[in-house]
Design an enzyme around this catalytic site. Structure first.
Site, PDB file in Angstrom:
ATOM      1  N   LEU A  90     -30.437  75.174  81.283  1.00 52.39           N
ATOM      2  CA  LEU A  90     -29.153  75.853  81.457  1.00 52.39           C
ATOM      3  C   LEU A  90     -28.543  75.445  82.795  1.00 52.39           C
ATOM      4  CD1 LEU A  90     -30.297  79.402  80.348  1.00 52.39           C
ATOM      5  CD2 LEU A  90     -29.129  77.704  78.972  1.00 52.39           C
ATOM      6  N   ASP A  91     -27.220  75.426  82.868  1.00 50.64           N
ATOM      7  CA  ASP A  91     -26.581  75.108  84.143  1.00 50.64           C
ATOM      8  C   ASP A  91     -26.032  76.384  84.787  1.00 50.64           C
ATOM      9  OD1 ASP A  91     -24.334  75.709  82.762  1.00 50.64           O
ATOM     10  OD2 ASP A  91     -23.680  73.647  82.479  1.00 50.64           O
TER      11      ASP A  91
END
Lengths: 135, 87
Positions: A90-91
């Site tokens: 995930l960013d």
């Protein structure tokens, strides 16, 4: 404060109802006046501790929340110590969404400054545990 | 870790606010559609390092926020108007 109000209401009711059914009205009205003051168990302590969340419960709720998140690349890596970026792919934008979901799940508000320090499941769990009003 | 972007907080809070706004976005595909679009718009400029361009992007985000707010006001106005007209 409450008793006089009750008494007054009772008297009012009695005068109104009296002509129709004097006996029953009298009985009904006298009941609250004669009854004892409130039982102790009926008092609610609004500021009482609502029961602290256990670490296990918080962790399972956070993990459930992540399981429902469609951007988690590899759900087999979901565990109590998973890192959002390194393990789950995930960013920072996805992390914002997760923080929003956590806010909603536990009914808390996480300030931006704190939200920025949450990068993994255990950090999120510890943060929620540190919030007294999380539930 | 990339060097900390001084605009990071502003960008993330703009994103967060946009997501909040998007929950009631009047579109047939609803919130997931909005989220996808919003995410892509932010992710497109992921590699931007020019401060001027970043500030431009933030202004754009603000503009979009205002647009959506205005859209909601308009929607509310129209709904209420319709409700009163039908009486």
């Amino acid at each position: 404060m409450f008793r006089p109000t009750l008494l007054r209401a009772g008297r009012l009711l009695a005068t109104k109802v009296a002509p129709v059914a004097p006996l029953r009205a009298a009985v009904r009205v006298s009941a609250p006046v004669v009854s004892k003051p409130f039982a102790v168990s009926a008092i609610r302590f609004y500021s009482a501790d609502a029961g602290a969340l256990s670490k296990m419960e918080v962790e399972s709720r956070v993990l459930d929340l992540l399981k429902g998140f469609d951007k988690v690349a590899d759900s087999s890596k979901l565990n109590g110590t998973a890192h959002f970026a390194n393990d789950l792919g995930l960013d920072s934008l996805d992390t914002v969404e997760i923080v929003m979901a956590i806010e909603e799940e536990f009914n808390i508000e996480i300030p931006d400054k704190d939200a920025d320090s949450i990068h993994s499941v255990d950090q999120a769990v510890n943060y929620v545990l540190a919030q007294p009003d999380a539930h | 870790m990339p060097p900390v972007n001084p605009h990071r907080h502003q960008i993330l809070s703009a994103y967060k606010y946009l997501l909040y706004l998007g929950r009631d976005y009047p579109h047939s595909k609803g919130y997931p559609w909005f989220r996808e679009k919003c995410y892509n718009a932010f992710a497109r400029n992921r590699a931007e390092t020019d401060v001027g361009k970043i500030e431009e992007g933030l202004k754009r985000a603000e503009y979009v926020i205002k647009e959506i707010e205005a859209l909601y006001y308009l929607k509310k106005y129209r709904t209420i108007k319709k409700a009163y007209e039908s009486v």
